[in-house]
Design a protein around this motif. Structure first.
Motif, mmCIF file in Angstrom:
data_model
loop_
_atom_site.group_PDB
_atom_site.id
_atom_site.type_symbol
_atom_site.label_atom_id
_atom_site.label_comp_id
_atom_site.label_asym_id
_atom_site.label_seq_id
_atom_site.Cartn_x
_atom_site.Cartn_y
_atom_site.Cartn_z
ATOM 1 N N ASP A 72 0.787 -1.232 0.000
ATOM 2 C CA ASP A 72 0.000 0.000 0.000
ATOM 3 C C ASP A 72 0.819 1.282 0.000
ATOM 4 N N GLY A 73 2.092 1.198 0.353
ATOM 5 C CA GLY A 73 2.895 2.412 0.464
ATOM 6 C C GLY A 73 2.617 3.212 1.723
ATOM 7 N N VAL A 74 1.746 2.716 2.583
ATOM 8 C CA VAL A 74 1.451 3.323 3.883
ATOM 9 C C VAL A 74 1.223 2.187 4.866
ATOM 10 N N GLY A 75 1.284 2.507 6.147
ATOM 11 C CA GLY A 75 1.066 1.465 7.140
ATOM 12 C C GLY A 75 1.402 1.946 8.534
ATOM 13 N N ALA A 76 1.594 0.997 9.425
ATOM 14 C CA ALA A 76 1.906 1.288 10.820
ATOM 15 C C ALA A 76 3.405 1.545 10.974
ATOM 16 N N TRP A 77 3.732 2.280 12.017
ATOM 17 C CA TRP A 77 5.118 2.679 12.274
ATOM 18 C C TRP A 77 5.625 2.169 13.610
ATOM 19 N N ASP A 85 16.582 8.399 23.184
ATOM 20 C CA ASP A 85 17.814 7.670 22.891
ATOM 21 C C ASP A 85 17.672 6.694 21.721
ATOM 22 N N GLY A 86 16.536 6.713 21.043
ATOM 23 C CA GLY A 86 16.325 5.820 19.898
ATOM 24 C C GLY A 86 15.589 4.541 20.237
ATOM 25 N N THR A 87 15.311 4.305 21.515
ATOM 26 C CA THR A 87 14.561 3.120 21.917
ATOM 27 C C THR A 87 13.104 3.277 21.496
ATOM 28 N N PRO A 88 12.503 2.267 20.903
ATOM 29 C CA PRO A 88 11.084 2.374 20.554
ATOM 30 C C PRO A 88 10.223 2.562 21.805
ATOM 31 N N VAL A 89 9.253 3.459 21.678
ATOM 32 C CA VAL A 89 8.283 3.650 22.752
ATOM 33 C C VAL A 89 6.940 3.043 22.375
ATOM 34 N N GLY A 90 6.810 2.608 21.115
ATOM 35 C CA GLY A 90 5.553 2.015 20.707
ATOM 36 C C GLY A 90 5.529 1.665 19.236
ATOM 37 N N ILE A 91 4.373 1.193 18.832
ATOM 38 C CA ILE A 91 4.132 0.821 17.450
ATOM 39 C C ILE A 91 2.663 1.116 17.168
ATOM 40 N N GLY A 92 2.363 1.563 15.963
ATOM 41 C CA GLY A 92 0.967 1.821 15.641
ATOM 42 C C GLY A 92 0.796 2.672 14.411
ATOM 43 N N ASN A 104 -7.195 -0.350 9.556
ATOM 44 C CA ASN A 104 -7.165 -0.816 10.934
ATOM 45 C C ASN A 104 -6.254 0.112 11.723
ATOM 46 N N LEU A 105 -6.828 0.840 12.654
ATOM 47 C CA LEU A 105 -6.068 1.738 13.520
ATOM 48 C C LEU A 105 -5.666 0.969 14.776
ATOM 49 N N ALA A 110 4.947 1.224 25.129
ATOM 50 C CA ALA A 110 5.679 0.733 26.289
ATOM 51 C C ALA A 110 5.014 1.325 27.529
ATOM 52 N N PRO A 111 4.876 0.550 28.593
ATOM 53 C CA PRO A 111 4.225 1.091 29.795
ATOM 54 C C PRO A 111 4.829 2.409 30.274
ATOM 55 N N ALA A 112 6.126 2.580 30.151
ATOM 56 C CA ALA A 112 6.762 3.829 30.584
ATOM 57 C C ALA A 112 6.327 5.030 29.745
ATOM 58 N N ALA A 113 5.804 4.778 28.546
ATOM 59 C CA ALA A 113 5.386 5.860 27.657
ATOM 60 C C ALA A 113 3.887 6.131 27.723
ATOM 61 N N GLN A 114 3.158 5.343 28.484
ATOM 62 C CA GLN A 114 1.703 5.496 28.544
ATOM 63 C C GLN A 114 1.305 6.683 29.420
ATOM 64 N N GLY A 115 0.106 7.202 29.150
ATOM 65 C CA GLY A 115 -0.430 8.287 29.961
ATOM 66 C C GLY A 115 0.111 9.654 29.615
ATOM 67 N N ARG A 116 0.774 9.791 28.466
ATOM 68 C CA ARG A 116 1.373 11.072 28.086
ATOM 69 C C ARG A 116 0.803 11.596 26.762
ATOM 70 N N GLY A 117 -0.234 10.953 26.243
ATOM 71 C CA GLY A 117 -0.833 11.408 24.986
ATOM 72 C C GLY A 117 -0.116 10.920 23.737
ATOM 73 N N LEU A 118 0.853 10.032 23.897
ATOM 74 C CA LEU A 118 1.597 9.549 22.727
ATOM 75 C C LEU A 118 0.750 8.642 21.842
ATOM 76 N N ALA A 119 -0.175 7.881 22.435
ATOM 77 C CA ALA A 119 -1.066 7.051 21.620
ATOM 78 C C ALA A 119 -1.907 7.933 20.705
ATOM 79 N N GLN A 120 -2.390 9.061 21.226
ATOM 80 C CA GLN A 120 -3.139 10.013 20.397
ATOM 81 C C GLN A 120 -2.279 10.522 19.251
ATOM 82 N N GLU A 121 -1.026 10.796 19.541
ATOM 83 C CA GLU A 121 -0.123 11.332 18.522
ATOM 84 C C GLU A 121 0.095 10.324 17.398
ATOM 85 N N ILE A 122 0.344 9.064 17.772
ATOM 86 C CA ILE A 122 0.522 8.011 16.767
ATOM 87 C C ILE A 122 -0.764 7.828 15.971
#
Length: 195
Positions: A72-77, A85-92, A104-105, A110-122
Motif C-alpha cells: 500500500d505504500g502506507v502502514g503502521a510505524w 535515545d532511539g529506543t522504541p516507545v511504541g508501534i501503531g 485498521n487503527l 511501552a508502559p513507561a510511555a503510557q499516559g502522556r498522549g503519545l497514543a493520540q499522537e501516533i
C-alpha cells in the motif's frame, strides 16, 4: 504532523515526524527492541491478553506490517521519541487489512510511555495518512472492552462504537471486544470484520 510528502504520486513519505515522535516503518531490526521495550513488559497486555506476543510472534507480525507497506505504500510505524535515545516507545498507525475494505487503527505503547498522549499522537498521524491515501475506506479500531484507556483514545479520535461482542481471540472465556469506526459500516463489511 510534519514530514515531507512522497514522490509524484502524492503519498506521504514513509517516515513522519509529529510534535514529539519520529515514526518510521518497522524493520526486522526493530523486533528485539520492540520485544524488550513494548511487548516484554506484562503491563502492555494486562488489559488485553491478545496483545501478548513472543519475540517469534512479534517477528511474524512485523513481517506482515512490512508486507502491507510494500502493498500500500502506507502502514503502521515504530515510534521513537524525537528527543530520546532511539529506543522504541511504541508501534501503531493505520494499515489496510488483508481484505482491503478498511483501515485498521492500532497502537501499543511501552508502559513507561503510557499516559502522556503519545497514543493520540501516533493514532492522529495514522488517521491523517490513511485518509490522505484512501479516504474512501472506513477507519476501524478494535479494543478489548476492559481496556478503558484505549477506548478513551479511540473515542477522542472521533470513532464511534459500531459493534460489541465475544472476543474469539482472547484466552479469557468471557472476553468482549469493541469495534469502532469513523462511519457506518455495511452489514456484510461488519460481519466480515467481526467473524
Amino acid at each position: 504532523m510534519t514530514g515531507p510528502r512522497g514522490a509524484a504520486d502524492g503519498r506521504p513519505s514513509a517516515a513522519v515526524l509529529t510534535e514529539r515522535l519520529a515514526l518510521r516503518p518497522p524493520t526486522a531490526d526493530d523486533v528485539p527492541a520492540l520485544a524488550d521495550a513494548v511487548y516484554g513488559d506484562p503491563r502492555t497486555w494486562a488489559l488485553d491478553p491478545t496483545l501478548r506476543r513472543s519475540p517469534e510472534e512479534l517477528a511474524v507480525f512485523v513481517g506482515r506490517l512490512q508486507e502491507r507497506w510494500a502493498r500500500d505504500g502506507v502502514g503502521a510505524w515504530v515510534a521513537r521519541l524525537r528527543d530520546g535515545d532511539g529506543t522504541p516507545v511504541g508501534i501503531g498507525g493505520c494499515d489496510r487489512l488483508a481484505e482491503g475494505r478498511s483501515w485498521n487503527l492500532f497502537f501499543r505503547l511501552a508502559p513507561a510511555a503510557q499516559g502522556r498522549g503519545l497514543a493520540q499522537e501516533i493514532a492522529r498521524a495514522g488517521l491523517a495518512v490513511a485518509r490522505a491515501a484512501r479516504p474512501d475506506l472506513p477507519v476501524t479500531a478494535f479494543a478489548a472492552a476492559q481496556n478503558t484507556p484505549s477506548l478513551r483514545t479511540i473515542a477522542r479520535l472521533g470513532l464511534t462504537e459500531v459493534w460489541r461482542g465475544p472476543d474469539r481471540r482472547s484466552p479469557l472465556p468471557d472476553a468482549v471486544v469493541v469495534l469502532h469506526a469513523d462511519r457506518p459500516l455495511a452489514a456484510d463489511h461488519l460481519a466480515e470484520l467481526t467473524a
